[in-house]
Design an enzyme around this catalytic site. Structure first.
Site, short mmCIF file in Angstrom:
data_model
loop_
_atom_site.label_atom_id
_atom_site.label_comp_id
_atom_site.label_asym_id
_atom_site.label_seq_id
_atom_site.Cartn_x
_atom_site.Cartn_y
_atom_site.Cartn_z
N SER A 22 -1.33 0.85 -1.18
CA SER A 22 0.04 0.65 -1.68
C SER A 22 0.30 -0.18 -2.68
O SER A 22 1.22 -0.02 -3.56
CB SER A 22 0.90 0.52 -0.46
OG SER A 22 0.51 -0.86 -0.07
N HIS B 69 1.41 7.06 1.34
CA HIS B 69 1.63 7.16 -0.06
C HIS B 69 1.10 8.55 -0.49
O HIS B 69 1.15 8.78 -1.77
CB HIS B 69 1.22 6.13 -0.80
CG HIS B 69 1.96 4.64 -0.55
ND1 HIS B 69 3.17 4.29 -1.30
CD2 HIS B 69 1.80 3.90 0.22
CE1 HIS B 69 3.79 3.30 -0.76
NE2 HIS B 69 3.01 2.89 0.08
N LYS C 100 9.07 7.83 2.04
CA LYS C 100 8.60 7.62 0.79
C LYS C 100 8.90 8.97 0.02
O LYS C 100 10.07 9.17 -0.26
CB LYS C 100 7.28 7.13 0.90
CG LYS C 100 7.09 5.73 1.52
CD LYS C 100 5.89 5.04 1.18
CE LYS C 100 5.75 3.85 2.17
NZ LYS C 100 6.67 2.79 2.05
#
Ligand SMILES: Cc1ncc(COP(=O)(O)O)c(C=O)c1O
Length: 396
Positions: free
Chosen positions: A182, A210, A240
Protein backbone atom coordinates in the site's frame (compact mmCIF):
# COMPACT_ATOMS: atom_id res chain seq x y z
CA UNK A 1 -1.30 11.16 44.42
CA UNK A 2 0.00 10.23 40.96
CA UNK A 3 -2.20 11.32 38.04
CA UNK A 4 -3.22 8.09 36.21
CA UNK A 5 -3.73 10.06 32.96
CA UNK A 6 -0.27 11.64 32.97
CA UNK A 7 1.28 8.98 30.71
CA UNK A 8 -1.26 9.85 28.00
CA UNK A 9 -0.35 13.56 28.11
CA UNK A 10 3.33 12.69 27.87
CA UNK A 11 2.74 10.13 25.11
CA UNK A 12 0.75 12.53 22.95
CA UNK A 13 3.24 15.36 23.56
CA UNK A 14 6.11 13.07 22.52
CA UNK A 15 4.29 12.12 19.30
CA UNK A 16 3.64 15.79 18.57
CA UNK A 17 7.29 16.69 19.19
CA UNK A 18 8.30 14.03 16.62
CA UNK A 19 5.70 15.34 14.15
CA UNK A 20 3.81 12.03 14.41
CA UNK A 21 0.54 13.32 15.82
CA UNK A 22 -2.57 12.45 13.81
CA UNK A 23 -3.69 15.54 11.98
CA UNK A 24 -6.71 14.28 10.03
CA UNK A 25 -7.87 16.47 7.15
CA UNK A 26 -11.65 16.95 7.27
CA UNK A 27 -13.63 16.14 4.13
CA UNK A 28 -17.01 17.85 3.81
CA UNK A 29 -18.19 16.58 0.43
CA UNK A 30 -18.61 13.20 -1.27
CA UNK A 31 -15.37 11.36 -2.04
CA UNK A 32 -14.69 11.97 -5.72
CA UNK A 33 -12.10 13.36 -8.17
CA UNK A 34 -12.63 16.76 -6.55
CA UNK A 35 -13.71 17.28 -2.99
CA UNK A 36 -13.86 19.81 -0.19
CA UNK A 37 -11.04 19.29 2.30
CA UNK A 38 -10.58 21.55 5.32
CA UNK A 39 -13.07 23.91 3.70
CA UNK A 40 -11.24 24.14 0.34
CA UNK A 41 -12.25 22.57 -2.97
CA UNK A 42 -9.25 20.57 -4.26
CA UNK A 43 -8.27 17.90 -6.77
CA UNK A 44 -8.20 14.63 -4.83
CA UNK A 45 -5.16 12.37 -5.30
CA UNK A 46 -5.33 10.82 -1.84
CA UNK A 47 -8.30 8.42 -1.69
CA UNK A 48 -8.33 4.68 -2.38
CA UNK A 49 -11.44 5.27 -4.48
CA UNK A 50 -9.75 3.66 -7.51
CA UNK A 51 -12.83 3.32 -9.68
CA UNK A 52 -14.77 6.33 -8.41
CA UNK A 53 -17.49 4.10 -6.99
CA UNK A 54 -17.68 5.88 -3.61
CA UNK A 55 -20.02 8.44 -5.14
CA UNK A 56 -21.49 6.38 -7.99
CA UNK A 57 -25.25 6.85 -8.59
CA UNK A 58 -25.93 3.10 -8.93
CA UNK A 59 -24.34 2.36 -5.55
CA UNK A 60 -26.18 5.22 -3.88
CA UNK A 61 -29.53 4.10 -5.32
CA UNK A 62 -28.93 0.51 -4.21
CA UNK A 63 -28.10 1.70 -0.68
CA UNK A 64 -31.25 3.84 -0.46
CA UNK A 65 -33.49 1.03 -1.71
CA UNK A 66 -31.90 -1.41 0.76
CA UNK A 67 -32.64 0.90 3.68
CA UNK A 68 -36.31 1.03 2.65
CA UNK A 69 -36.57 -2.74 2.50
CA UNK A 70 -34.15 -4.04 5.18
CA UNK A 71 -33.79 -1.04 7.50
CA UNK A 72 -30.74 0.76 8.82
CA UNK A 73 -28.85 -1.97 10.66
CA UNK A 74 -28.36 -5.75 10.83
CA UNK A 75 -29.25 -5.78 14.52
CA UNK A 76 -26.96 -8.55 15.75
CA UNK A 77 -23.69 -10.34 15.15
CA UNK A 78 -23.84 -12.58 12.10
CA UNK A 79 -24.18 -15.92 13.91
CA UNK A 80 -26.97 -14.79 16.27
CA UNK A 81 -29.58 -12.94 14.19
CA UNK A 82 -27.49 -10.63 12.03
CA UNK A 83 -27.10 -12.69 8.84
CA UNK A 84 -29.41 -11.17 6.26
CA UNK A 85 -30.18 -12.78 2.89
CA UNK A 86 -28.30 -9.82 1.35
CA UNK A 87 -25.09 -10.94 3.10
CA UNK A 88 -25.45 -14.44 1.67
CA UNK A 89 -26.16 -13.10 -1.80
CA UNK A 90 -23.03 -10.94 -1.63
CA UNK A 91 -20.92 -13.90 -0.46
CA UNK A 92 -22.18 -16.06 -3.34
CA UNK A 93 -21.48 -13.28 -5.86
CA UNK A 94 -18.01 -12.50 -4.45
CA UNK A 95 -16.98 -16.16 -4.76
CA UNK A 96 -18.23 -16.22 -8.34
CA UNK A 97 -16.38 -12.98 -9.15
CA UNK A 98 -13.11 -14.21 -7.66
CA UNK A 99 -13.41 -17.73 -9.08
CA UNK A 100 -13.30 -19.44 -5.68
CA UNK A 101 -15.57 -22.09 -4.15
CA UNK A 102 -16.74 -19.82 -1.34
CA UNK A 103 -16.38 -16.38 0.21
CA UNK A 104 -17.11 -14.84 3.57
CA UNK A 105 -18.15 -11.19 3.96
CA UNK A 106 -16.49 -9.58 6.99
CA UNK A 107 -17.07 -6.11 8.44
CA UNK A 108 -13.80 -4.61 7.14
CA UNK A 109 -10.49 -5.64 5.62
CA UNK A 110 -8.85 -5.28 9.02
CA UNK A 111 -11.42 -7.60 10.57
CA UNK A 112 -10.91 -10.08 7.70
CA UNK A 113 -7.14 -10.21 8.31
CA UNK A 114 -7.51 -10.57 12.09
CA UNK A 115 -10.16 -13.28 11.67
CA UNK A 116 -8.23 -15.32 9.11
CA UNK A 117 -4.92 -15.29 10.98
CA UNK A 118 -6.42 -16.05 14.38
CA UNK A 119 -8.44 -18.93 12.91
CA UNK A 120 -5.58 -20.44 10.90
CA UNK A 121 -2.62 -20.26 13.25
CA UNK A 122 -1.93 -20.92 16.93
CA UNK A 123 0.94 -21.08 19.39
CA UNK A 124 2.44 -24.23 17.82
CA UNK A 125 2.60 -22.69 14.35
CA UNK A 126 4.86 -20.31 12.42
CA UNK A 127 3.79 -17.43 10.19
CA UNK A 128 6.19 -16.16 7.50
CA UNK A 129 5.30 -12.51 6.89
CA UNK A 130 6.66 -9.98 4.33
CA UNK A 131 8.54 -7.09 5.98
CA UNK A 132 6.18 -4.49 4.49
CA UNK A 133 2.86 -6.20 5.25
CA UNK A 134 -0.11 -4.12 6.39
CA UNK A 135 -0.55 -3.32 10.10
CA UNK A 136 -3.62 -5.57 10.35
CA UNK A 137 -1.55 -8.57 9.20
CA UNK A 138 1.13 -7.75 11.75
CA UNK A 139 -1.51 -7.44 14.48
CA UNK A 140 -3.41 -10.56 13.36
CA UNK A 141 -0.22 -12.61 13.36
CA UNK A 142 0.57 -11.50 16.91
CA UNK A 143 -2.98 -12.14 18.04
CA UNK A 144 -2.78 -15.71 16.71
CA UNK A 145 0.11 -16.40 19.15
CA UNK A 146 2.04 -18.12 16.38
CA UNK A 147 5.78 -17.54 16.02
CA UNK A 148 6.20 -14.73 13.47
CA UNK A 149 9.19 -14.82 11.12
CA UNK A 150 9.58 -11.73 8.94
CA UNK A 151 11.19 -12.20 5.50
CA UNK A 152 12.70 -9.44 3.36
CA UNK A 153 10.27 -7.58 1.15
CA UNK A 154 9.20 -9.72 -1.85
CA UNK A 155 12.44 -11.74 -1.47
CA UNK A 156 11.59 -15.35 -2.29
CA UNK A 157 15.13 -16.62 -1.67
CA UNK A 158 15.13 -15.07 1.81
CA UNK A 159 11.71 -16.61 2.46
CA UNK A 160 12.96 -20.07 1.47
CA UNK A 161 15.99 -19.74 3.73
CA UNK A 162 13.80 -18.73 6.66
CA UNK A 163 11.39 -21.59 6.03
CA UNK A 164 14.28 -24.08 6.06
CA UNK A 165 15.55 -22.56 9.32
CA UNK A 166 12.29 -21.99 11.22
CA UNK A 167 9.65 -24.45 10.00
CA UNK A 168 11.13 -27.52 11.73
CA UNK A 169 9.66 -27.98 15.20
CA UNK A 170 6.39 -26.26 14.35
CA UNK A 171 3.05 -27.92 13.72
CA UNK A 172 2.14 -25.90 10.62
CA UNK A 173 3.36 -22.93 8.62
CA UNK A 174 1.60 -20.09 6.77
CA UNK A 175 3.02 -17.55 4.33
CA UNK A 176 1.21 -14.20 4.36
CA UNK A 177 1.73 -11.25 2.06
CA UNK A 178 0.04 -8.09 0.87
CA UNK A 179 -0.87 -8.44 -2.82
CA UNK A 180 -0.18 -4.81 -3.73
CA UNK A 181 1.94 -3.02 -1.13
CA UNK A 182 0.00 0.00 0.00
CA UNK A 183 2.88 2.45 0.48
CA UNK A 184 4.96 1.43 -2.57
CA UNK A 185 2.52 0.17 -5.18
CA UNK A 186 4.61 -2.89 -6.06
CA UNK A 187 3.07 -6.35 -6.51
CA UNK A 188 3.99 -9.47 -4.51
CA UNK A 189 5.47 -12.29 -6.64
CA UNK A 190 2.42 -14.44 -5.96
CA UNK A 191 3.30 -17.12 -8.53
CA UNK A 192 6.65 -17.75 -6.84
CA UNK A 193 5.17 -17.57 -3.34
CA UNK A 194 2.55 -20.12 -4.42
CA UNK A 195 5.29 -22.46 -5.64
CA UNK A 196 7.22 -22.08 -2.37
CA UNK A 197 4.04 -22.82 -0.38
CA UNK A 198 3.39 -25.96 -2.47
CA UNK A 199 7.02 -27.12 -2.20
CA UNK A 200 7.04 -26.80 1.60
CA UNK A 201 3.43 -27.83 2.31
CA UNK A 202 2.51 -24.41 3.71
CA UNK A 203 -0.71 -22.41 3.54
CA UNK A 204 -0.60 -19.20 1.49
CA UNK A 205 -2.65 -16.11 2.37
CA UNK A 206 -2.69 -12.91 0.31
CA UNK A 207 -4.26 -9.59 1.32
CA UNK A 208 -5.52 -8.14 -1.94
CA UNK A 209 -6.93 -4.89 -0.50
CA UNK A 210 -5.34 -2.80 -3.27
CA UNK A 211 -5.67 -5.42 -6.01
CA UNK A 212 -9.43 -6.03 -5.79
CA UNK A 213 -11.07 -4.00 -8.55
CA UNK A 214 -7.65 -3.05 -9.92
CA UNK A 215 -5.57 -6.08 -10.97
CA UNK A 216 -6.73 -8.97 -13.16
CA UNK A 217 -9.32 -6.81 -14.99
CA UNK A 218 -10.76 -5.98 -11.57
CA UNK A 219 -10.95 -9.55 -10.28
CA UNK A 220 -7.80 -9.29 -8.19
CA UNK A 221 -4.26 -10.58 -7.88
CA UNK A 222 -5.07 -14.29 -8.26
CA UNK A 223 -6.54 -13.57 -11.72
CA UNK A 224 -3.56 -11.32 -12.53
CA UNK A 225 -1.27 -14.36 -12.06
CA UNK A 226 -3.71 -16.91 -13.53
CA UNK A 227 -4.03 -18.53 -10.09
CA UNK A 228 -7.76 -18.05 -9.50
CA UNK A 229 -9.14 -20.65 -7.09
CA UNK A 230 -5.63 -21.88 -6.24
CA UNK A 231 -4.60 -19.53 -3.42
CA UNK A 232 -5.58 -20.93 -0.01
CA UNK A 233 -6.80 -17.65 1.48
CA UNK A 234 -7.62 -14.51 -0.51
CA UNK A 235 -8.44 -11.62 1.81
CA UNK A 236 -9.74 -8.41 0.30
CA UNK A 237 -11.62 -5.25 1.05
CA UNK A 238 -14.71 -3.56 -0.35
CA UNK A 239 -13.62 -0.19 1.02
CA UNK A 240 -11.17 0.79 -1.71
CA UNK A 241 -11.94 0.06 -5.39
CA UNK A 242 -15.45 -1.13 -4.46
CA UNK A 243 -16.03 2.28 -2.88
CA UNK A 244 -18.04 1.09 0.14
CA UNK A 245 -16.88 -0.86 3.21
CA UNK A 246 -16.35 -4.49 4.11
CA UNK A 247 -13.83 -7.30 3.99
CA UNK A 248 -13.82 -10.58 2.12
CA UNK A 249 -12.16 -13.92 2.70
CA UNK A 250 -12.31 -16.20 -0.35
CA UNK A 251 -10.99 -19.67 -1.03
CA UNK A 252 -12.02 -23.31 -0.87
CA UNK A 253 -15.29 -23.90 0.99
CA UNK A 254 -13.46 -25.86 3.70
CA UNK A 255 -11.05 -22.97 4.32
CA UNK A 256 -13.80 -20.33 4.37
CA UNK A 257 -15.99 -22.44 6.71
CA UNK A 258 -13.02 -22.97 9.03
CA UNK A 259 -12.24 -19.24 9.20
CA UNK A 260 -15.92 -18.40 9.67
CA UNK A 261 -16.00 -20.78 12.65
CA UNK A 262 -12.77 -19.58 14.26
CA UNK A 263 -12.45 -15.93 13.23
CA UNK A 264 -13.40 -14.22 16.45
CA UNK A 265 -13.04 -10.60 15.29
CA UNK A 266 -15.67 -11.10 12.62
CA UNK A 267 -17.89 -13.42 14.69
CA UNK A 268 -18.21 -10.99 17.58
CA UNK A 269 -18.98 -7.88 15.55
CA UNK A 270 -22.41 -6.95 14.19
CA UNK A 271 -23.26 -7.77 10.57
CA UNK A 272 -22.72 -5.09 7.93
CA UNK A 273 -25.59 -2.65 7.34
CA UNK A 274 -28.09 -3.38 4.53
CA UNK A 275 -27.16 -0.11 2.79
CA UNK A 276 -23.46 -1.01 2.67
CA UNK A 277 -24.11 -4.61 1.65
CA UNK A 278 -26.45 -3.58 -1.16
CA UNK A 279 -23.97 -0.94 -2.38
CA UNK A 280 -21.26 -3.64 -2.50
CA UNK A 281 -23.59 -5.80 -4.62
CA UNK A 282 -24.18 -2.84 -6.96
CA UNK A 283 -20.39 -2.40 -7.27
CA UNK A 284 -20.07 -6.06 -8.23
CA UNK A 285 -22.83 -5.64 -10.84
CA UNK A 286 -20.87 -2.77 -12.38
CA UNK A 287 -17.57 -4.64 -12.40
CA UNK A 288 -19.14 -7.77 -13.90
CA UNK A 289 -20.95 -5.79 -16.58
CA UNK A 290 -17.89 -4.00 -17.97
CA UNK A 291 -14.18 -3.41 -17.44
CA UNK A 292 -14.49 0.19 -18.73
CA UNK A 293 -13.71 1.78 -15.35
CA UNK A 294 -10.77 -0.54 -14.70
CA UNK A 295 -9.39 0.18 -18.17
CA UNK A 296 -9.73 3.91 -17.58
CA UNK A 297 -7.97 3.60 -14.22
CA UNK A 298 -4.99 1.97 -15.95
CA UNK A 299 -4.95 4.54 -18.79
CA UNK A 300 -4.90 7.34 -16.22
CA UNK A 301 -2.23 5.56 -14.20
CA UNK A 302 0.10 5.18 -17.18
CA UNK A 303 -0.45 8.79 -18.28
CA UNK A 304 0.18 10.30 -14.85
CA UNK A 305 3.09 8.00 -13.96
CA UNK A 306 4.87 8.84 -17.22
CA UNK A 307 4.21 12.56 -16.66
CA UNK A 308 5.61 12.50 -13.12
CA UNK A 309 8.71 10.53 -14.17
CA UNK A 310 9.29 12.90 -17.10
CA UNK A 311 9.31 15.78 -14.59
CA UNK A 312 12.04 13.98 -12.64
CA UNK A 313 10.12 12.67 -9.63
CA UNK A 314 11.26 9.34 -8.14
CA UNK A 315 8.36 6.87 -7.95
CA UNK A 316 10.23 3.73 -6.82
CA UNK A 317 9.09 0.33 -8.12
CA UNK A 318 5.38 0.99 -8.41
CA UNK A 319 3.43 -1.14 -10.88
CA UNK A 320 -0.06 0.04 -9.91
CA UNK A 321 -2.14 3.23 -9.47
CA UNK A 322 -0.37 3.80 -6.12
CA UNK A 323 2.37 6.31 -6.95
CA UNK A 324 4.80 7.06 -4.10
CA UNK A 325 6.71 10.31 -4.65
CA UNK A 326 9.88 9.43 -2.74
CA UNK A 327 11.29 12.35 -0.74
CA UNK A 328 13.29 10.99 2.22
CA UNK A 329 12.78 13.37 5.10
CA UNK A 330 9.37 13.72 6.72
CA UNK A 331 9.72 17.48 6.89
CA UNK A 332 10.19 17.80 3.13
CA UNK A 333 7.21 15.51 2.46
CA UNK A 334 5.01 17.60 4.73
CA UNK A 335 6.15 20.91 3.21
CA UNK A 336 5.49 19.59 -0.29
CA UNK A 337 2.02 18.33 0.71
CA UNK A 338 1.23 21.73 2.26
CA UNK A 339 2.29 23.64 -0.88
CA UNK A 340 0.36 21.25 -3.15
CA UNK A 341 -2.74 21.83 -1.05
CA UNK A 342 -2.31 25.60 -1.27
CA UNK A 343 -2.20 25.22 -5.06
CA UNK A 344 -5.35 23.04 -5.10
CA UNK A 345 -4.01 19.46 -5.06
CA UNK A 346 -4.79 17.16 -2.13
CA UNK A 347 -2.08 14.54 -1.55
CA UNK A 348 -0.98 13.21 1.82
CA UNK A 349 2.56 12.93 3.22
CA UNK A 350 3.35 9.47 4.63
CA UNK A 351 6.15 9.28 7.16
CA UNK A 352 7.37 6.95 9.95
CA UNK A 353 5.77 4.77 11.35
CA UNK A 354 3.66 4.24 8.20
CA UNK A 355 6.90 3.87 6.20
CA UNK A 356 10.48 3.23 7.41
CA UNK A 357 12.33 6.23 8.87
CA UNK A 358 14.04 8.38 6.23
CA UNK A 359 11.70 7.09 3.49
CA UNK A 360 8.96 9.69 3.76
CA UNK A 361 6.87 10.20 0.66
CA UNK A 362 3.72 11.62 -0.76
CA UNK A 363 1.44 8.82 -1.85
CA UNK A 364 -0.68 9.61 -4.89
CA UNK A 365 -3.58 7.49 -6.03
CA UNK A 366 -4.95 7.99 -9.51
CA UNK A 367 -8.58 7.03 -10.17
CA UNK A 368 -10.85 6.22 -13.09
CA UNK A 369 -12.86 9.39 -12.50
CA UNK A 370 -9.98 11.80 -13.02
CA UNK A 371 -10.27 13.64 -16.34
CA UNK A 372 -7.17 14.23 -18.47
CA UNK A 373 -7.37 17.92 -17.59
CA UNK A 374 -7.29 17.01 -13.86
CA UNK A 375 -4.10 15.02 -14.37
CA UNK A 376 -2.55 17.80 -16.47
CA UNK A 377 -3.42 20.31 -13.75
CA UNK A 378 -1.81 18.08 -11.10
CA UNK A 379 1.33 17.68 -13.25
CA UNK A 380 1.65 21.45 -13.67
CA UNK A 381 1.28 22.00 -9.91
CA UNK A 382 3.81 19.26 -9.14
CA UNK A 383 6.25 20.78 -11.63
CA UNK A 384 6.01 24.26 -10.07
CA UNK A 385 6.04 23.18 -6.41
CA UNK A 386 8.67 20.47 -7.00
CA UNK A 387 11.05 23.10 -8.49
CA UNK A 388 10.27 25.60 -5.75
CA UNK A 389 11.27 23.11 -3.03
CA UNK A 390 14.23 21.75 -4.99
CA UNK A 391 12.76 18.22 -5.33
CA UNK A 392 13.25 18.31 -9.10
CA UNK A 393 15.75 20.33 -11.14
CA UNK A 394 14.89 23.77 -12.50
CA UNK A 395 15.13 22.44 -16.08
CA UNK A 396 12.58 19.63 -15.53
C1 LIG B 1 -3.11 -3.80 2.57
C2 LIG B 1 -4.32 -3.42 3.35
N1 LIG B 1 -5.01 -4.39 3.99
C3 LIG B 1 -6.12 -4.10 4.71
C4 LIG B 1 -6.59 -2.81 4.82
C5 LIG B 1 -7.80 -2.52 5.64
O1 LIG B 1 -8.95 -2.49 4.89
P1 LIG B 1 -10.27 -1.86 5.52
O2 LIG B 1 -10.17 -0.40 5.35
O3 LIG B 1 -11.35 -2.49 4.70
O4 LIG B 1 -10.32 -2.27 6.95
C6 LIG B 1 -5.91 -1.78 4.16
C7 LIG B 1 -6.44 -0.39 4.25
O5 LIG B 1 -5.79 0.56 4.49
C8 LIG B 1 -4.75 -2.09 3.42
O6 LIG B 1 -4.06 -1.12 2.80
Amino acid sequence: MADPLQFMREGLAALEAMGLDLDCPVVSSATDAHMVVNGKRVLNLASNNYLGLANHPELKDAAKRAIDRWGAGAGAVRYVAGTQDLHLELERRLAQFKGTEAAMFAQTGVVANLSALVALAGSEDVIFSDRLNHASIIDGAQLSRARVVVYEHCDVLDLQARIREHLPGHRRGLIVTDGVFSMDGDIAPLDQLHQVAVDHGLLLMVDDAHGDGVLGHGRGIAHHFGLQGRIDVEVGTLSKAFGVIGGVIAGKRLVVDYIRAGGRASQYSTGTTPADTAACLAALDLLERSTALVDRLWDNTRYFRNGMRALGFQLGNTETPILPVLLGEADLAKRLARRLFEEGVFAVAQAFPLVPRGQARIRLIVSAVHERRDLDFALSVFAAVGRELGVIGAGS
